[in-house]
Enzyme design. Structure first.
Site, PDB file in Angstrom:
ATOM      1  N   GLU A   1      71.890  37.024   4.543  1.00 43.96           N
ATOM      2  CA  GLU A   1      71.373  37.458   5.580  1.00 43.96           C
ATOM      3  C   GLU A   1      71.475  38.170   6.459  1.00 43.96           C
ATOM      4  O   GLU A   1      72.901  37.583   6.352  1.00 43.96           O
ATOM      5  CB  GLU A   1      70.523  35.660   5.824  1.00 43.96           C
ATOM      6  CG  GLU A   1      69.493  35.021   5.432  1.00 43.96           C
ATOM      7  CD  GLU A   1      69.323  33.862   6.289  1.00 43.96           C
ATOM      8  OE1 GLU A   1      69.507  33.515   7.291  1.00 43.96           O
ATOM      9  OE2 GLU A   1      69.232  32.947   5.492  1.00 43.96           O
TER      10      GLU A   1
ATOM     11  N   HIS B   1      67.094  24.601   1.745  1.00 42.31           N
ATOM     12  CA  HIS B   1      67.466  25.156   3.087  1.00 42.31           C
ATOM     13  C   HIS B   1      66.508  24.528   4.127  1.00 42.31           C
ATOM     14  O   HIS B   1      65.511  24.670   4.154  1.00 42.31           O
ATOM     15  CB  HIS B   1      66.408  27.093   2.316  1.00 42.31           C
ATOM     16  CG  HIS B   1      66.721  28.025   3.752  1.00 42.31           C
ATOM     17  ND1 HIS B   1      66.818  29.176   3.095  1.00 42.31           N
ATOM     18  CD2 HIS B   1      66.725  27.652   5.562  1.00 42.31           C
ATOM     19  CE1 HIS B   1      67.328  29.777   4.988  1.00 42.31           C
ATOM     20  NE2 HIS B   1      67.033  28.838   5.702  1.00 42.31           N
TER      21      HIS B   1
ATOM     22  N   ASN C   1      75.673  34.726   4.737  1.00 41.73           N
ATOM     23  CA  ASN C   1      74.930  35.033   5.489  1.00 41.73           C
ATOM     24  C   ASN C   1      75.471  35.404   7.270  1.00 41.73           C
ATOM     25  O   ASN C   1      76.215  34.701   7.541  1.00 41.73           O
ATOM     26  CB  ASN C   1      74.016  34.042   6.417  1.00 41.73           C
ATOM     27  CG  ASN C   1      72.891  33.179   5.126  1.00 41.73           C
ATOM     28  OD1 ASN C   1      73.013  33.620   4.179  1.00 41.73           O
ATOM     29  ND2 ASN C   1      71.922  32.545   5.132  1.00 41.73           N
TER      30      ASN C   1
ATOM     31  N   ARG D   1      65.550  36.442  -3.011  1.00 48.88           N
ATOM     32  CA  ARG D   1      66.073  35.332  -2.582  1.00 48.88           C
ATOM     33  C   ARG D   1      65.191  34.154  -1.608  1.00 48.88           C
ATOM     34  O   ARG D   1      64.900  34.502  -0.508  1.00 48.88           O
ATOM     35  CB  ARG D   1      67.717  35.329  -1.423  1.00 48.88           C
ATOM     36  CG  ARG D   1      67.579  33.418  -1.555  1.00 48.88           C
ATOM     37  CD  ARG D   1      69.039  33.911  -0.879  1.00 48.88           C
ATOM     38  NE  ARG D   1      68.759  33.631   0.744  1.00 48.88           N
ATOM     39  CZ  ARG D   1      69.101  32.301   1.288  1.00 48.88           C
ATOM     40  NH1 ARG D   1      69.780  31.419   1.444  1.00 48.88           N
ATOM     41  NH2 ARG D   1      68.839  33.109   2.849  1.00 48.88           N
TER      42      ARG D   1
ATOM     43  N   TYR E   1      75.159  37.071  11.343  1.00 47.40           N
ATOM     44  CA  TYR E   1      74.687  37.523  12.323  1.00 47.40           C
ATOM     45  C   TYR E   1      74.951  37.882  13.551  1.00 47.40           C
ATOM     46  O   TYR E   1      74.807  38.984  13.726  1.00 47.40           O
ATOM     47  CB  TYR E   1      73.101  36.826  12.641  1.00 47.40           C
ATOM     48  CG  TYR E   1      72.589  36.310  12.304  1.00 47.40           C
ATOM     49  CD1 TYR E   1      71.481  36.927  12.266  1.00 47.40           C
ATOM     50  CD2 TYR E   1      72.617  35.213  11.111  1.00 47.40           C
ATOM     51  CE1 TYR E   1      70.333  36.545  10.495  1.00 47.40           C
ATOM     52  CE2 TYR E   1      71.925  34.647  10.102  1.00 47.40           C
ATOM     53  CZ  TYR E   1      69.969  35.602   9.936  1.00 47.40           C
ATOM     54  OH  TYR E   1      69.662  35.210   9.329  1.00 47.40           O
TER      55      TYR E   1
ATOM     56  N   GLN F   1      59.514  27.932   6.313  1.00 47.51           N
ATOM     57  CA  GLN F   1      59.593  28.996   7.076  1.00 47.51           C
ATOM     58  C   GLN F   1      57.854  30.052   7.323  1.00 47.51           C
ATOM     59  O   GLN F   1      57.761  30.403   7.913  1.00 47.51           O
ATOM     60  CB  GLN F   1      61.078  29.561   7.867  1.00 47.51           C
ATOM     61  CG  GLN F   1      61.749  29.320   8.681  1.00 47.51           C
ATOM     62  CD  GLN F   1      63.232  30.127   8.828  1.00 47.51           C
ATOM     63  OE1 GLN F   1      64.016  30.122   7.552  1.00 47.51           O
ATOM     64  NE2 GLN F   1      62.768  30.898   9.206  1.00 47.51           N
TER      65      GLN F   1
ATOM     66  N   GLU G   1      60.436  30.344  13.784  1.00 47.96           N
ATOM     67  CA  GLU G   1      61.686  30.199  13.677  1.00 47.96           C
ATOM     68  C   GLU G   1      62.325  28.638  14.324  1.00 47.96           C
ATOM     69  O   GLU G   1      62.613  28.709  15.310  1.00 47.96           O
ATOM     70  CB  GLU G   1      61.683  31.352  14.665  1.00 47.96           C
ATOM     71  CG  GLU G   1      63.694  31.883  14.667  1.00 47.96           C
ATOM     72  CD  GLU G   1      64.165  31.946  13.412  1.00 47.96           C
ATOM     73  OE1 GLU G   1      65.534  31.250  13.539  1.00 47.96           O
ATOM     74  OE2 GLU G   1      63.787  32.241  12.022  1.00 47.96           O
TER      75      GLU G   1
ATOM     76  N   ASN H   1      71.855  26.575   1.068  1.00 47.08           N
ATOM     77  CA  ASN H   1      71.688  27.466   2.318  1.00 47.08           C
ATOM     78  C   ASN H   1      72.436  27.089   3.589  1.00 47.08           C
ATOM     79  O   ASN H   1      71.824  26.402   4.000  1.00 47.08           O
ATOM     80  CB  ASN H   1      70.304  27.786   3.086  1.00 47.08           C
ATOM     81  CG  ASN H   1      70.146  29.358   3.830  1.00 47.08           C
ATOM     82  OD1 ASN H   1      70.394  30.055   3.691  1.00 47.08           O
ATOM     83  ND2 ASN H   1      70.092  28.667   5.259  1.00 47.08           N
ATOM     84  N   GLU H   2      73.449  26.725   4.210  1.00 51.35           N
ATOM     85  CA  GLU H   2      74.121  26.706   5.317  1.00 51.35           C
ATOM     86  C   GLU H   2      74.194  25.526   5.416  1.00 51.35           C
ATOM     87  O   GLU H   2      73.792  25.018   6.789  1.00 51.35           O
ATOM     88  CB  GLU H   2      73.286  27.124   6.204  1.00 51.35           C
ATOM     89  CG  GLU H   2      72.834  29.467   6.413  1.00 51.35           C
ATOM     90  CD  GLU H   2      72.106  29.992   7.662  1.00 51.35           C
ATOM     91  OE1 GLU H   2      72.761  30.680   7.744  1.00 51.35           O
ATOM     92  OE2 GLU H   2      71.826  29.125   8.688  1.00 51.35           O
TER      93      GLU H   2
END
Length: 501
Positions: free
Chosen positions: A406, A177, A346, A133, A348, A76, A460, A221-222
């Site tokens: 996050e 990631h 993480n 991170r 949101y 990203q 994104e 990550n996720e």
């Protein structure tokens, strides 16, 4: 970061944008003092707050030693897609496929962090942040996904880690990631069981080079987002679909994580802290239909528990056992259930589910409760869900040390008459989520730190450069960095260890 859709979010998003603009266009006179003055109107503006009216004027003080940081990811922000021997990743492939990313944007340049990392480290240091991170680009280290390391790729992360330490910032490397080497995808990627060993070998290479200075290590990550959007419903690289692909990607990520944890623990220094990062969002039934309760429970198993339960309990959720059984070999669950020193969360928003026979597991995203506000991504603004999730970890997963790795939001911003980049909506969002963290700590959650997403406006994923999560603007033509009002506000929070109300 991940992407999902809520039915009806677009209309709510438009209303929310209008409200955010009316707030954010107020003049910032500079620094946190002006930002705090704006924040004082947050409740009246409809953002909502977890603050008690009885202590509304008292800052929320965080415990001594609470860690303040920010998070990014390699694809990203780094750019330099072919520099110094880097091989192609699955996101290079997807973003260069016409129609897969808005405006056909790619991460070829991204935020040019590869060349501007010293400037970005200085931004973190000036804000008073103490942890960063970042993710390692696997294709920089092993361009073909396995075999000998690419020395120049490791050299970049050497320079980055040294620059961070010189400025008093703890490096928190994340080993994966989402930018899997395309060469490994050509061999099946996360649907190939062999990837567990490839990942463990890669982890040993990176930690062997950086582990004398980097002490906090994140495995993945996720993984649920990789499996759902990359392998189940499509949209993310490698853009596969189907329930079997989803299950294979989940199980093999869980297994790779376990193998890497075991390998690093066997060779690691005593002061290493090993953990992983999961996207965990409380799942609620969309209002209006009792059948949605079953949908919510099923999606909770898919999104949240398919990663949490194997790691902490050595088992998959009951509703998914039949799907995972063909993939599990003797010793797998023991290999997956590894002790960790910390869990990265993480968060949101909550997820609101409806019954949908055509969905991956018979569910789909539905409307949020009436009156919910939305970010520019169309995601609900629900800080109470962060509190709920931290309490869930307290009550059901041993109250392990947790870091919010996050949390952030996409909001529009603009340059005001003073020359500052204004983004009042983001300040409100972060403020109320930090208050949720503060409340959870008071109620016994073992929360140790908070990393805002993210430092820079970036690529994104499927949205290209149309969504802005950064504390800092990045001019797409010149790559010039311009700190936003939220950067100064969050910096003062980090320096004071308290959140103004």
């Amino acid at each position: 970061m991940k992407q999902w859709n809520d039915t009806g979010a677009n209309q709510a998003m438009i209303a929310n944008e209008q409200g955010a603009q009316s707030i954010g266009r107020r003049e910032f006179l500079g620094g946190a003092a002006a930002a705090t003055a704006l924040i004082g109107g947050g409740v009246a503006a409809g953002v909502g707050s977890l603050a008690s009216p009885a202590i509304a004027q008292q800052p929320a003080q965080f415990p001594d030693g609470f860690l303040w940081g920010t998070s990014t990811s390699s694809y990203q922000i780094e750019g330099a897609a072919t520099a110094d021997g880097r091989g192609p990743s699955i996101w290079d492939t997807l973003s260069h496929t016409p129609g897969k990313v808005l405006n056909n944007d790619t991460g070829d340049v991204a935020a040019d962090h590869y060349n501007r990392y010293l400037e970005d480290v200085a931004l973190m240091a000036d804000a008073g942040l103490k942890a960063y991170r970042f993710s390692i680009a696997w294709p920089r280290i092993q361009p073909t996904g396995s075999g000998p390391a690419n020395a120049k790729g490791l050299d970049f992360y050497d320079r980055l880690v040294d620059a961070l330490l010189r400025r008093g910032i703890e490096p928190w490397p994340c080993l994966y990631h989402w930018d899997l080497p395309q060469a490994l995808q050509d061999r099946g990627g996360w649907t190939n069981r062999d990837i567990a060993d490839w990942f463990a070998d890669y982890a040993l290479i990176v930690a062997g080079r950086l582990g004398d200075r980097a002490k906090n290590w994140v495995m993945l990550n996720e993984p649920s987002v990789v499996a759902i959007f990359g392998h189940g419903v499509g949209g993310h690289a490698p853009d596969l679909r189907g329930r079997e692909n989803f299950c294979a990607a989940i199980h093999h990520q869980n297994l790779a994580q376990g193998r890497a944890l075991s390998a690093l623990r066997a060779v690691g220094a005593k002061d290493w802290k090993l953990g992983t990062v999961l996207s965990v969002q409380p799942v609620k039934p969309s209002p209006g239909n009792d059948a949605n309760r079953h949908a919510a429970a099923q999606w909770d198993a898919v999104w949240n528990r398919s990663c949490l339960d194997p790691l902490f309990k050595g088992q998959y959720p009951d509703s998914l056992i039949a799907d995972f059984k063909p993939l599990i070999k003797q010793g797998d669950m023991e290999a997956i259930r590894q002790p960790i020193d910390f869990l990265g969360l993480n968060y949101y928003s909550r997820m609101h589910q409806v019954t949908d026979p055509g969905g991956l597991f018979g569910t789909n995203f539905g409307p949020s409760p009436e009156g919910t506000k939305y970010t520019d991504m169309g995601w609900p603004v629900e800080p109470e869900g962060l509190y709920e999730q931290l309490i869930d970890f307290r009550d059901n997963y041993g109250n392990i040390p947790v870091y919010v790795t996050e949390n952030g939001a996409s909001y529009g911003d603009w340059v005001g008459p003073t020359g500052k980049a204004e983004d009042g909506g983001r300040i409100f969002y972060i403020r109320d989520h930090l208050l949720a963290c503060h409340r959870a700590i008071k109620d016994g959650a073992n929360l140790k730190g908070y990393f805002v997403w993210t430092l820079l406006d970036n690529f994104e994923w499927g949205f290209g450069y149309t969504q802005h999560f950064g504390l800092v603007q990045v001019d797409r033509e010149t790559m010039q960095r311009r700190p936003k009002a939220s950067y100064y506000w969050y910096g003062d929070v980090a320096k004071s260890n308290e959140v103004p109300l």
